[in-house]
Design a protein around this motif. Sequence first.
Motif, short mmCIF file in Angstrom:
data_model
loop_
_atom_site.label_atom_id
_atom_site.label_comp_id
_atom_site.label_asym_id
_atom_site.label_seq_id
_atom_site.Cartn_x
_atom_site.Cartn_y
_atom_site.Cartn_z
N PRO A 77 -3.38 -0.58 -11.03
CA PRO A 77 -2.17 -0.81 -11.84
C PRO A 77 -1.17 -1.69 -11.11
CG PRO A 77 -2.74 1.53 -11.75
CD PRO A 77 -3.61 0.82 -10.76
N GLY A 82 3.27 -3.10 -14.86
CA GLY A 82 2.54 -2.28 -15.83
C GLY A 82 2.88 -0.81 -15.71
N ASP A 92 -2.40 2.74 -16.55
CA ASP A 92 -1.20 2.24 -15.88
C ASP A 92 -0.41 3.34 -15.19
OD1 ASP A 92 -1.41 -0.55 -16.31
OD2 ASP A 92 -0.83 -0.25 -18.39
#
Length: 120
Positions: free
Chosen positions: A13, A17, A56
């Motif tokens: 991630p 994000g 995320d």
Amino acid sequence: MTEYTWPTGVGDPTPEGIRRAWPATVAALPVGAAVTGKVIGRQPFGVFVQIHGVPDAVGLAEVFAAPHGTVPPPVGFAISGNVVSHADHNYQVRLRLKDWGDERVPVPLWPNNALPTARP
């Protein structure tokens, strides 16, 4: 490569994000929720975890919450545990792992992997 790493690999991630997805992350991972994931970063204080099903989200399992003498598991290690809190200031899901493994033989927790019956 050093023993300790930050989560900066391909597919990890991104900070942007993680920030954008934070409200959805908190909704998807309430305190007490069971999670599985993969270690994507390792530091002396704990491990960063990419949580399965919430791409995320980044979890942090801190060593102080582990049994005495625990060594953080290596990058790529599969984990399972529970959400214990949310750190809004840095967008991290705090985790308590069910098993930390040890420095000799980390216990695999990935589905379909056999658990070792004895440790050297």
